[in-house]
Design a protein around this motif. Structure first.
Motif, PDB file in Angstrom:
ATOM      1  N   VAL A 377       0.861  -1.188   0.000  1.00  0.00           N
ATOM      2  CA  VAL A 377       0.000   0.000   0.000  1.00  0.00           C
ATOM      3  C   VAL A 377       0.897   1.237   0.000  1.00  0.00           C
ATOM      4  N   ALA A 378       0.596   2.205  -0.885  1.00  0.00           N
ATOM      5  CA  ALA A 378       1.320   3.477  -0.917  1.00  0.00           C
ATOM      6  C   ALA A 378       0.339   4.603  -0.596  1.00  0.00           C
ATOM      7  N   ARG A 379       0.754   5.498   0.298  1.00  0.00           N
ATOM      8  CA  ARG A 379      -0.080   6.634   0.694  1.00  0.00           C
ATOM      9  C   ARG A 379       0.742   7.918   0.564  1.00  0.00           C
ATOM     10  N   LEU A 417       3.708   2.129   2.687  1.00  0.00           N
ATOM     11  CA  LEU A 417       4.640   3.234   2.488  1.00  0.00           C
ATOM     12  C   LEU A 417       3.829   4.530   2.515  1.00  0.00           C
ATOM     13  N   GLU A 418       4.228   5.471   3.383  1.00  0.00           N
ATOM     14  CA  GLU A 418       3.463   6.713   3.540  1.00  0.00           C
ATOM     15  C   GLU A 418       4.405   7.904   3.501  1.00  0.00           C
ATOM     16  N   ARG A 442       7.927  13.551   6.466  1.00  0.00           N
ATOM     17  CA  ARG A 442       8.060  12.265   7.156  1.00  0.00           C
ATOM     18  C   ARG A 442       7.723  11.124   6.206  1.00  0.00           C
ATOM     19  N   LEU A 443       8.598  10.128   6.180  1.00  0.00           N
ATOM     20  CA  LEU A 443       8.376   8.874   5.462  1.00  0.00           C
ATOM     21  C   LEU A 443       8.118   7.776   6.479  1.00  0.00           C
ATOM     22  N   ARG A 505       9.964   5.508  11.020  1.00  0.00           N
ATOM     23  CA  ARG A 505       9.616   6.876  10.657  1.00  0.00           C
ATOM     24  C   ARG A 505      10.898   7.644  10.351  1.00  0.00           C
ATOM     25  N   ILE A 506      10.940   8.251   9.205  1.00  0.00           N
ATOM     26  CA  ILE A 506      12.105   9.027   8.783  1.00  0.00           C
ATOM     27  C   ILE A 506      11.680  10.485   8.652  1.00  0.00           C
TER      28      ILE A 506
END
Length: 668
Positions: A377-379, A417-418, A442-443, A505-506
């Motif tokens: 899932v990509a957000r 992935l957000e 933020r990633l 969290r990056i």
């Protein structure tokens, strides 16, 4: 006509009796006061009245003899004798009046009527007055000191409590009222276990038993306020003894150390974070030195291998062996390249890039390679997020994290992935390395894999540390991620639970001013809580205390529970205006708790919190996509803004709210 001699006899007998009584009164008073020898004036007075008593007794004897003689001769005594008797009678009358005068003075001035008040001489009276004055001054001073001490005790911020040896509360100062929320009327006569709860009752009874035997105790413990919230205390219990050494009571002094403990925990976390950063820096320098030297060796091996391949064109079997060696050199070169990236020693080409674009590219790549057993899932963020970083390195970060997530889900799962923004207050204790306050891009990379223990999570960014089987991993993937993120001026945070999953969290600095909700949060102060009751359900005690403190400072009234069952009990007792609950908890999850409370109050606002992203939790159907949610770690401003948003979002028409407020009141 009565015989004068008889009248004389009777008068002297009466005077003798009166003077004897006065003498006896003086002597008995002296004896009672212990002043027979010291009170000379009193002793002299007694002797005077005794001599008068003796004299009148002699007169009575003389009169009696005269009467006998007259009876014997049957005629009156001679005129001379009678004349003498009248002279004695006149003296008797005068002394009688003196005795009556003394007696009247004695009655009027109270002389001899009170014990130890017999004819005190002026010097002795002066000395006694001085002693009495000193005694009154000492008594007044002691009374003033007691009043001052009582005032100090009553207005002390510390809780000062009096107990019986059995533990019943006998005294309760104003500090105790503020600390525990109970008034003196509510606690006097109640057992001290009222404040201990079930967990602390056994420890408290052991302490009371030791104090009853005369031992003073100082220790730290947790007690409960009237609203059920915990408070950490430094306690000192001292026995109160009478003159025989028997313990007749117990003095208990309690000081609130909740804030101090939180500060100490934060300080320890900061020290651990600093030590971790120093360790990572040391490891980086070591790895960088090894990589550079190893590259020199690899360059020699690679070149001589190429020379040998050129010289053995006629020997294909030897060339095949040399090709294998050359391939091994390439693999070793890749390892050293990762080491150099971790140590920020590799050449990079940073530029402004949009995180949404990078996320889209990695998502397209992973869709072809991640495997059908993984739901990807990509957000992306609703608006562009521009950061200054090396595009290739950013791709490497996302790929490394995605591959680790895939390996953690051998039986399948969900990978999310957000990209979004986040506002930090600069006090986060689990960021590596720490970042100043501000708004960041933020990633997030989340998975539903087997997760990690806290011990494992503490070492995952160290080079060559791996939990994979031998030959399956080098231990440089996450170390490389750490190096790339820190080189870009960012930070990384990991949240994981064994058997649940992991979220990385990056945080990266934004190139332009942040837009959207996060920027608004950074500019505006959160709305006040208006003393609304928030039922906080969090199974981590340290985090629960932090949330309680944030809510209290924000104007809310927090009531804290450690699990769902305790939350239901507290709701029945106190009710609440907002439910703030963790999503994943033992025995009863946050959504299950919310469902039970919504049966009692359908309009009860709910705010969920979790260390996992809402994208991951929503995809796995733990919570719905449209619920109010806040991710850990959050700042105080984020939490207060989110609560205010929940209150606004859940506002209903006044008549509906009134009906449900009445329903909550009935439930309480």
């Amino acid at each position: 006509m009565p015989d004068p001699a008889q009248i004389f006899l009777l008068a002297n007998l009466v005077i003798t009796a009166a003077y004897g009584s006065i003498t006896l009164a003086i002597v008995s008073g002296l004896v009672r006061a212990g002043q027979v020898r010291t009170n000379k004036l009193g002793t002299a007075t007694a002797l005077i009245f005794f001599s008068c008593t003796f004299g009148h007794a002699l007169h009575a004897v003389t009169a009696y003899q005269t009467i006998l003689q007259a009876s014997a001769v049957h005629h009156h005594p001679a005129g001379a004798a009678l004349g003498w008797s009248w002279t004695a009678a006149l003296w008797d009358v005068l002394t009688a009046f003196a005795g009556v005068y003394y007696w009247s003075l004695r009655r009027g001035y109270g002389v001899l009527l009170s014990q130890a008040a017999i004819y005190v001489d002026p010097w002795e009276q002066h000395r006694l007055d001085e002693a009495a004055a000193r005694e009154r001054a000492a008594r007044d001073l002691a009374e003033a000191q007691r009043a001052t001490l009582a005032t100090v005790v009553e207005h002390s911020d510390d809780a000062i409590v009096g107990l019986t040896p059995e533990g019943l509360i006998t005294a309760w100062n104003h500090g105790a009222e503020k600390m525990f929320g109970y008034t003196g009327a509510e606690t006097l006569g109640q057992p001290a276990s009222l404040l201990a709860g079930q967990e602390g009752a056994e420890q408290q009874e052991d302490v009371l038993s030791r104090v009853r035997h005369g031992e003073s105790m100082s220790y730290e413990a947790r007690r409960l306020r009237k609203d059920g919230s915990p408070v950490d205390l430094a306690l000192t219990l001292t026995p109160i003894m009478d003159g025989t050494g028997t313990v007749i009571g117990i003095s208990a002094i309690a000081r609130d150390i909740t804030t101090a403990k939180e500060a100490a925990e934060r300080q320890r976390a900061i020290e651990q974070r600093t030590n971790q950063a120093q360790r990572m820096e040391s490891l980086g320098k070591l790895a960088g030195g090894v990589a550079h030297d190893f590259n020199n060796v690899l360059a020699i091996i690679a070149n001589y291998t190429d020379f040998a391949i050129e010289e053995t064109a006629d020997k294909p079997q030897v060339q095949a062996d040399l090709t294998q060696a050359r391939t091994a050199v390439e693999r070793a070169s890749n390892l050293t390249r990762q080491l150099l990236t971790f140590t920020r020693g590799d050449a990079i080409q940073p530029q402004d890039i949009d995180l949404n674009s990078s996320l889209t590219e990695i998502h397209a790549m992973l869709q072809r390679t991640i495997g059908e057993h993984i739901t990807l899932v990509a957000r992306p963020a609703p608006e562009p997020l521009t950061v200054h970083a090396d595009p290739g390195q950013l791709h490497q970060v996302l790929l490394n994290l995605a591959i680790n997530a895939r390996d953690a889900m051998p039986d399948g799962g969900t990978l999310v992935l957000e990209a979004n923004t986040a506002t930090l207050d600069g006090n986060e204790v689990n960021m590596q390395p720490p970042l100043p306050a501000g708004t960041y891009a933020r990633l997030l990379v989340s998975d539903t894999g087997h997760g990690m223990s806290a011990e494992t999570a503490a070492h995952i960014f160290e080079p060559f540390y791996t939990t994979k089987p031998q030959g399956k991993g080098t231990g440089l993937g996450l170390a490389t991620v750490y190096g790339i993120v820190t080189e870009a001026g960012g930070s990384i945070n990991v949240y994981s639970e064994t058997g649940i999953g992991t979220t990385f969290r990056i945080y990266l600095p934004l190139v332009t001013a942040a837009t959207g909700t996060a920027a608004v949060i950074g500019r505006k102060a959160p709305a006040p809580g208006d003393s609304q009751t928030v039922l906080v359900v969090e199974d981590e005690p340290a985090l629960a205390r932090v949330v309680t403190r944030i809510l209290t400072n924000g104007g809310y009234h927090p009531v804290t529970a450690a699990n769902g069952h305790e939350a239901l009990s507290l709701y029945d007792e106190h009710g609440c205006d907002i439910l703030l609950t963790d999503v994943i908890m033992p025995e009863m999850s946050g959504p299950q708790l919310a469902d039970l409370l919504h049966h009692r109050d359908p309009l009860l606002p709910v705010l969920y919190m979790s260390g996992y992203s809402n994208g991951l939790l929503g995809t796995t159907h733990v919570i719905d996509d449209d619920i109010a949610f806040i991710e850990k770690p959050f700042t105080a401003a984020e939490l207060l803004h989110k609560l205010a948003s929940v209150r606004r979002t859940n506002d209903a028409p006044d008549e509906v709210n009134d009906g449900h407020r009445r329903q909550r009141t009935t439930t309480r």
